[in-house]
Design a protein around this motif. Structure first.
Motif, short mmCIF file in Angstrom:
data_model
loop_
_atom_site.label_atom_id
_atom_site.label_comp_id
_atom_site.label_asym_id
_atom_site.label_seq_id
_atom_site.Cartn_x
_atom_site.Cartn_y
_atom_site.Cartn_z
N PRO A 15 59.83 -41.98 101.69
CA PRO A 15 60.17 -40.76 101.64
C PRO A 15 61.23 -40.30 102.54
O PRO A 15 61.72 -41.34 103.47
CB PRO A 15 58.96 -39.83 102.31
CG PRO A 15 57.85 -40.69 102.07
CD PRO A 15 58.17 -42.21 102.18
N ALA A 16 62.15 -39.26 102.42
CA ALA A 16 63.28 -38.99 103.43
C ALA A 16 62.82 -38.92 104.76
O ALA A 16 61.34 -38.63 105.08
CB ALA A 16 63.81 -37.64 102.90
N THR A 20 60.02 -35.18 103.17
CA THR A 20 60.11 -34.54 102.01
C THR A 20 60.45 -35.26 100.73
O THR A 20 60.67 -36.72 100.85
CB THR A 20 61.28 -33.54 102.09
OG1 THR A 20 62.51 -34.31 102.13
CG2 THR A 20 61.42 -32.40 102.87
N ARG A 22 61.66 -37.59 97.74
CA ARG A 22 63.25 -38.05 97.48
C ARG A 22 63.17 -38.74 96.22
O ARG A 22 62.15 -39.46 95.78
CB ARG A 22 63.39 -39.09 98.52
CG ARG A 22 64.90 -39.62 98.46
CD ARG A 22 65.11 -40.51 99.59
NE ARG A 22 64.54 -41.90 99.58
CZ ARG A 22 64.68 -42.86 100.30
NH1 ARG A 22 65.32 -42.61 101.53
NH2 ARG A 22 64.20 -44.21 100.21
N TYR A 23 64.27 -38.70 95.32
CA TYR A 23 64.48 -39.31 94.24
C TYR A 23 65.73 -40.19 94.25
O TYR A 23 66.82 -39.74 94.84
CB TYR A 23 64.96 -38.42 93.09
CG TYR A 23 65.22 -38.90 91.76
CD1 TYR A 23 64.24 -39.54 90.81
CD2 TYR A 23 66.72 -38.91 91.18
CE1 TYR A 23 64.62 -40.03 89.82
CE2 TYR A 23 66.84 -39.61 89.95
CZ TYR A 23 66.07 -40.22 89.52
OH TYR A 23 66.29 -40.65 88.13
N ALA A 24 65.97 -41.44 93.87
CA ALA A 24 66.87 -42.44 93.96
C ALA A 24 67.14 -42.99 92.46
O ALA A 24 66.02 -43.50 91.92
CB ALA A 24 66.73 -43.55 94.97
N TYR A 37 60.95 -41.89 92.49
CA TYR A 37 60.59 -40.68 93.25
C TYR A 37 59.62 -40.97 94.24
O TYR A 37 58.51 -41.54 93.84
CB TYR A 37 60.04 -39.79 92.21
CG TYR A 37 59.92 -38.46 92.65
CD1 TYR A 37 61.13 -37.82 93.55
CD2 TYR A 37 58.97 -37.58 92.10
CE1 TYR A 37 60.88 -36.38 93.99
CE2 TYR A 37 58.89 -36.23 92.49
CZ TYR A 37 59.87 -35.62 93.36
OH TYR A 37 59.49 -34.19 93.68
N SER A 38 59.79 -40.51 95.37
CA SER A 38 58.77 -40.83 96.45
C SER A 38 58.24 -39.37 96.97
O SER A 38 59.22 -38.53 97.38
CB SER A 38 59.46 -41.47 97.73
OG SER A 38 58.75 -41.44 98.63
#
Length: 111
Positions: A15-16, A20, A22-24, A37-38
């Motif tokens: 995660p960030a 929060t 996070r999507y990469a 997506y995390s």
């Protein structure tokens, strides 16, 4: 020609820094985009409906997923389809989740 696409291993995707979601994105062509997506345990998934059809495949972690008025448990190996425009979200995340996300056509932003 499309080159090699690396899907990030759940053990390396975190995660960030602020905890929060996070999507990469790892791949984008006009017809499709793929990303990771995390969601850390306890995270709030603040998604709004997208303009694209979407498939989620849970790689690791545990939680619940609600879409189209239905809720299901989400864990490793679970796959969900969400049609374009449908409200959906992960919630009650009890163990850090890593989810592969497939958009068709390619993700254009929140719709």
């Amino acid at each position: 020609m499309i080159g090699f696409v690396e899907i990030i291993d759940a053990g390396r995707f975190a995660p960030a820094a602020d905890g929060t979601a996070r999507y990469a994105e790892q791949l984008r062509v006009p017809a499709l985009s793929v990303g990771t997506y995390s969601l850390p345990a306890g995270a709030v998934d603040d998604q709004s409906p997208h303009a694209e059809d979407e498939v989620y495949h849970v790689v690791s972690g545990r939680g619940s997923f609600t879409s189209g008025g239905r809720t299901a448990e989400a864990g490793p190996g679970t796959t969900f389809f969400v049609p374009a425009g449908e409200d959906h979200r992960f919630h009650d995340v009890t163990a850090d989740m890593t989810v592969l996300v497939f958009f068709a056509p390619a993700y254009s932003g929140r719709g």
